[in-house]
Design a protein around this motif. Structure first.
Motif, PDB file in Angstrom:
ATOM      1  N   HIS A  98       0.858  -1.238  -0.053  1.00 14.78           N
ATOM      2  CA  HIS A  98      -0.067  -0.121  -0.067  1.00 14.78           C
ATOM      3  C   HIS A  98       0.958   1.271  -0.042  1.00 14.78           C
ATOM      4  O   HIS A  98       0.731   2.238  -0.948  1.00 14.78           O
ATOM      5  N   ASP A  99       1.705   1.238   0.893  1.00 20.62           N
ATOM      6  CA  ASP A  99       2.646   2.461   1.204  1.00 20.62           C
ATOM      7  C   ASP A  99       3.841   2.953  -0.167  1.00 20.62           C
ATOM      8  O   ASP A  99       3.744   4.083  -0.142  1.00 20.62           O
ATOM      9  N   ASP A 100       4.033   1.628  -0.779  1.00 18.34           N
ATOM     10  CA  ASP A 100       4.983   2.341  -1.957  1.00 18.34           C
ATOM     11  C   ASP A 100       4.317   1.815  -3.158  1.00 18.34           C
ATOM     12  O   ASP A 100       4.615   2.482  -4.234  1.00 18.34           O
ATOM     13  N   PHE A 101       3.884   0.604  -3.264  1.00 16.56           N
ATOM     14  CA  PHE A 101       3.311   0.194  -4.608  1.00 16.56           C
ATOM     15  C   PHE A 101       1.903   0.666  -4.748  1.00 16.56           C
ATOM     16  O   PHE A 101       1.640   0.629  -6.279  1.00 16.56           O
ATOM     17  N   GLY A 102       0.971   1.241  -3.970  1.00 19.67           N
ATOM     18  CA  GLY A 102      -0.019   2.187  -4.268  1.00 19.67           C
ATOM     19  C   GLY A 102      -1.383   1.539  -4.341  1.00 19.67           C
ATOM     20  O   GLY A 102      -2.248   1.968  -4.784  1.00 19.67           O
ATOM     21  N   PHE A 103      -1.490   0.072  -3.850  1.00 22.57           N
ATOM     22  CA  PHE A 103      -2.799  -0.322  -3.792  1.00 22.57           C
ATOM     23  C   PHE A 103      -3.424  -0.087  -2.638  1.00 22.57           C
ATOM     24  O   PHE A 103      -2.908   0.153  -1.473  1.00 22.57           O
ATOM     25  N   ALA A 104      -4.665   0.201  -2.941  1.00 17.59           N
ATOM     26  CA  ALA A 104      -5.794   0.732  -1.904  1.00 17.59           C
ATOM     27  C   ALA A 104      -5.938  -0.301  -0.931  1.00 17.59           C
ATOM     28  O   ALA A 104      -6.249  -1.455  -1.159  1.00 17.59           O
ATOM     29  N   PRO A 105      -5.892  -0.269   0.293  1.00 13.72           N
ATOM     30  CA  PRO A 105      -6.294  -1.076   1.386  1.00 13.72           C
ATOM     31  C   PRO A 105      -7.666  -1.665   1.473  1.00 13.72           C
ATOM     32  O   PRO A 105      -8.526  -0.547   1.671  1.00 13.72           O
ATOM     33  N   ALA A 106      -7.949  -2.781   1.679  1.00 15.18           N
ATOM     34  CA  ALA A 106      -9.303  -3.081   1.927  1.00 15.18           C
ATOM     35  C   ALA A 106      -9.925  -2.790   3.229  1.00 15.18           C
ATOM     36  O   ALA A 106     -10.998  -2.656   3.610  1.00 15.18           O
ATOM     37  N   ALA A 107      -8.918  -2.649   4.211  1.00 14.42           N
ATOM     38  CA  ALA A 107      -9.483  -2.593   5.623  1.00 14.42           C
ATOM     39  C   ALA A 107      -8.054  -1.693   6.133  1.00 14.42           C
ATOM     40  O   ALA A 107      -7.070  -1.518   5.929  1.00 14.42           O
ATOM     41  N   THR A 108      -8.568  -0.658   7.143  1.00 13.69           N
ATOM     42  CA  THR A 108      -7.496   0.259   7.696  1.00 13.69           C
ATOM     43  C   THR A 108      -7.639   0.078   9.177  1.00 13.69           C
ATOM     44  O   THR A 108      -8.560  -0.416   9.781  1.00 13.69           O
ATOM     45  N   GLY A 109      -6.810   0.853   9.788  1.00 13.39           N
ATOM     46  CA  GLY A 109      -6.772   0.730  11.402  1.00 13.39           C
ATOM     47  C   GLY A 109      -6.362  -0.490  11.963  1.00 13.39           C
ATOM     48  O   GLY A 109      -6.558  -0.782  13.278  1.00 13.39           O
ATOM     49  N   MET A 110      -5.690  -1.441  11.296  1.00  9.13           N
ATOM     50  CA  MET A 110      -5.238  -2.924  11.837  1.00  9.13           C
ATOM     51  C   MET A 110      -3.939  -2.559  12.583  1.00  9.13           C
ATOM     52  O   MET A 110      -3.345  -1.657  12.535  1.00  9.13           O
ATOM     53  N   ASP A 111      -3.603  -3.467  13.272  1.00  8.10           N
ATOM     54  CA  ASP A 111      -2.433  -3.556  14.139  1.00  8.10           C
ATOM     55  C   ASP A 111      -1.396  -3.670  13.120  1.00  8.10           C
ATOM     56  O   ASP A 111      -1.238  -4.487  12.333  1.00  8.10           O
ATOM     57  N   THR A 112      -0.268  -2.859  13.490  1.00  8.85           N
ATOM     58  CA  THR A 112       1.070  -3.008  12.550  1.00  8.85           C
ATOM     59  C   THR A 112       2.112  -3.236  13.119  1.00  8.85           C
ATOM     60  O   THR A 112       3.289  -3.360  12.588  1.00  8.85           O
ATOM     61  N   GLY A 113       1.836  -4.228  14.277  1.00  9.65           N
ATOM     62  CA  GLY A 113       3.045  -4.728  14.724  1.00  9.65           C
ATOM     63  C   GLY A 113       3.624  -5.992  13.750  1.00  9.65           C
ATOM     64  O   GLY A 113       2.971  -6.277  12.859  1.00  9.65           O
ATOM     65  N   THR A 114       4.673  -6.610  14.115  1.00  8.96           N
ATOM     66  CA  THR A 114       5.403  -7.629  13.258  1.00  8.96           C
ATOM     67  C   THR A 114       4.504  -8.825  12.970  1.00  8.96           C
ATOM     68  O   THR A 114       4.560  -9.294  11.805  1.00  8.96           O
ATOM     69  N   HIS A 115       3.776  -9.177  13.810  1.00  3.21           N
ATOM     70  CA  HIS A 115       2.844 -10.331  13.511  1.00  3.21           C
ATOM     71  C   HIS A 115       1.315  -9.923  12.864  1.00  3.21           C
ATOM     72  O   HIS A 115       0.647 -11.100  12.523  1.00  3.21           O
ATOM     73  N   GLY A 116       1.062  -8.638  12.656  1.00  2.40           N
ATOM     74  CA  GLY A 116      -0.169  -8.356  12.038  1.00  2.40           C
ATOM     75  C   GLY A 116      -1.367  -8.381  12.940  1.00  2.40           C
ATOM     76  O   GLY A 116      -1.125  -8.529  14.177  1.00  2.40           O
ATOM     77  N   GLN A 117      -2.445  -8.437  12.334  1.00  5.84           N
ATOM     78  CA  GLN A 117      -3.721  -8.529  13.241  1.00  5.84           C
ATOM     79  C   GLN A 117      -4.378  -9.984  12.934  1.00  5.84           C
ATOM     80  O   GLN A 117      -4.603 -10.258  11.599  1.00  5.84           O
ATOM     81  N   SER A 118      -4.599 -10.680  13.979  1.00  7.37           N
ATOM     82  CA  SER A 118      -5.255 -11.945  13.872  1.00  7.37           C
ATOM     83  C   SER A 118      -6.692 -11.909  13.285  1.00  7.37           C
ATOM     84  O   SER A 118      -7.493 -10.804  14.099  1.00  7.37           O
ATOM     85  N   ILE A 119      -7.124 -12.446  12.241  1.00  7.25           N
ATOM     86  CA  ILE A 119      -8.506 -12.273  11.587  1.00  7.25           C
ATOM     87  C   ILE A 119      -8.999 -13.793  11.548  1.00  7.25           C
ATOM     88  O   ILE A 119      -8.439 -14.845  11.576  1.00  7.25           O
ATOM     89  N   SER A 120     -10.277 -13.719  11.267  1.00  5.64           N
ATOM     90  CA  SER A 120     -11.188 -14.792  10.835  1.00  5.64           C
ATOM     91  C   SER A 120     -11.597 -14.914   9.227  1.00  5.64           C
ATOM     92  O   SER A 120     -11.406 -13.787   8.634  1.00  5.64           O
ATOM     93  N   PHE A 121     -12.087 -15.783   8.982  1.00  7.51           N
ATOM     94  CA  PHE A 121     -12.407 -16.122   7.731  1.00  7.51           C
ATOM     95  C   PHE A 121     -13.747 -14.920   7.617  1.00  7.51           C
ATOM     96  O   PHE A 121     -14.111 -14.509   6.681  1.00  7.51           O
ATOM     97  N   GLU A 122     -14.331 -14.888   8.595  1.00  8.76           N
ATOM     98  CA  GLU A 122     -15.650 -13.856   8.657  1.00  8.76           C
ATOM     99  C   GLU A 122     -15.058 -12.370   8.274  1.00  8.76           C
ATOM    100  O   GLU A 122     -15.735 -11.748   7.656  1.00  8.76           O
TER     101      GLU A 122
END
Length: 299
Positions: A196-220
């Protein structure tokens, strides 16, 4: 004892003074300044992005931890410990002119510096692409590969510019990592935020955890976010761990409802390039090419 004639003594001292000292350079890196030989010959590398770059530039490397290497770099494997725990005795026995750490191995710089000049080539995640390019340039300078580095970066810049054009119209992207049957999402500012930051793709979701391991998510979460594209990093594939492959894990009723799945816009990123050698010169080139091909084919 026969005294040394003053003339011969003067000549000897003059010759000694005329002998050049070994040329040295000072390198500024993430953890400070380090003095090292101007032309280091025996080099050990504890950072896969750096190893990837040195391989692309044709710089000889004496060894890297065997257990952490992508398939393309297996030839550099040596019994010198791991990224997290270097074998200091083996390093000392190798007699390196230079040791390079970065990322996972960066905390070991102080220990390795007791044996040989050691520099930290870790990337700056907040300015990922520029940081990676700066490392390529600096490595080119250390190993007298400036022209090769400059040419490769010029080609990369051109490819990134093309990718940014394609990304502008591609739609919303969700970058996920799968491992051990679990899923984490990585948005802007994260370890895979370059999408997103350099290649320019729009994010499908924002405000997620930016830590090394990201944000745990579900199929939902994936279904509700409904991305136009899913970019997938299969960590288990990267590290050679047996388990449910990402493609199998995602093939379920919830994910199949998304636009990404229905439009055949689920891209399985090269796991070694993204998880192991991310930020290396070849890894960057290959990653941009893969995304450009995917986005270009969809346009």
């Amino acid at each position: 004892m026969t005294p040394i004639h003053p003339i011969f003594l003067a000549l000897a001292l003059g010759l000694t003074a005329a002998l050049p000292e070994a040329a040295q350079i000072t390198i500024t890196h993430v953890q400070g300044d380090t003095v090292l030989p101007a032309a280091p010959e025996t080099v050990l590398v504890y950072d896969m992005a750096t190893l990837d770059t040195l391989d692309a530039l044709g710089v000889p490397v004496a060894g890297a931890p065997a257990g952490a290497l992508p398939e393309a770099l297996q030839g550099y494997g040596a019994d010198i410990g791991t990224l997290f725990e270097p074998d200091l005795e083996a390093v000392n026995a190798a007699g390196p002119d230079l040791v390079i750490v970065g990322g996972r191995s960066a905390p070991k710089l102080a220990d390795l510096s007791q044996i040989a000049p050691t520099i930290d080539m870790s990337l700056d995640r907040t300015d990922y692409l520029a940081s990676a390019q700066a490392r390529v340039t600096q490595l080119g300078e250390i190993f007298d590969k400036q022209d090769a580095a400059a040419a490769a970066l010029a080609d990369l810049d051109a490819q990134v510019a093309d990718l940014q054009v394609a990304a502008a119209d591609a739609g919303r992207v969700l970058v996920i990592l799968t491992t051990g049957g679990r899923i984490s999402a990585h948005g802007p500012g994260s370890r895979f935020g370059v999408v997103h930051d350099d290649f320019g793709f729009a994010p499908a979701a924002t405000g997620m955890d930016t830590g090394t391991h990201g944000q745990s998510i579900s199929f939902e979460f994936i279904r509700e976010t409904n991305p136009d594209w899913l970019f997938v990093v299969d960590r288990d594939a990267a590290i050679g761990r047996e388990g449910t492959a990402a493609a199998q894990l995602l093939d379920n009723d919830l994910v199949r409802t998304t636009t990404a799945w229905q439009q055949d816009q689920v891209v399985y990123l090269d796991a070694a390039d993204w998880y192991l050698a991310g930020g290396g010169l070849s890894a960057l080139q290959d990653s941009v090419t893969q995304l450009l091909t995917a986005a270009g084919d969809a346009s």
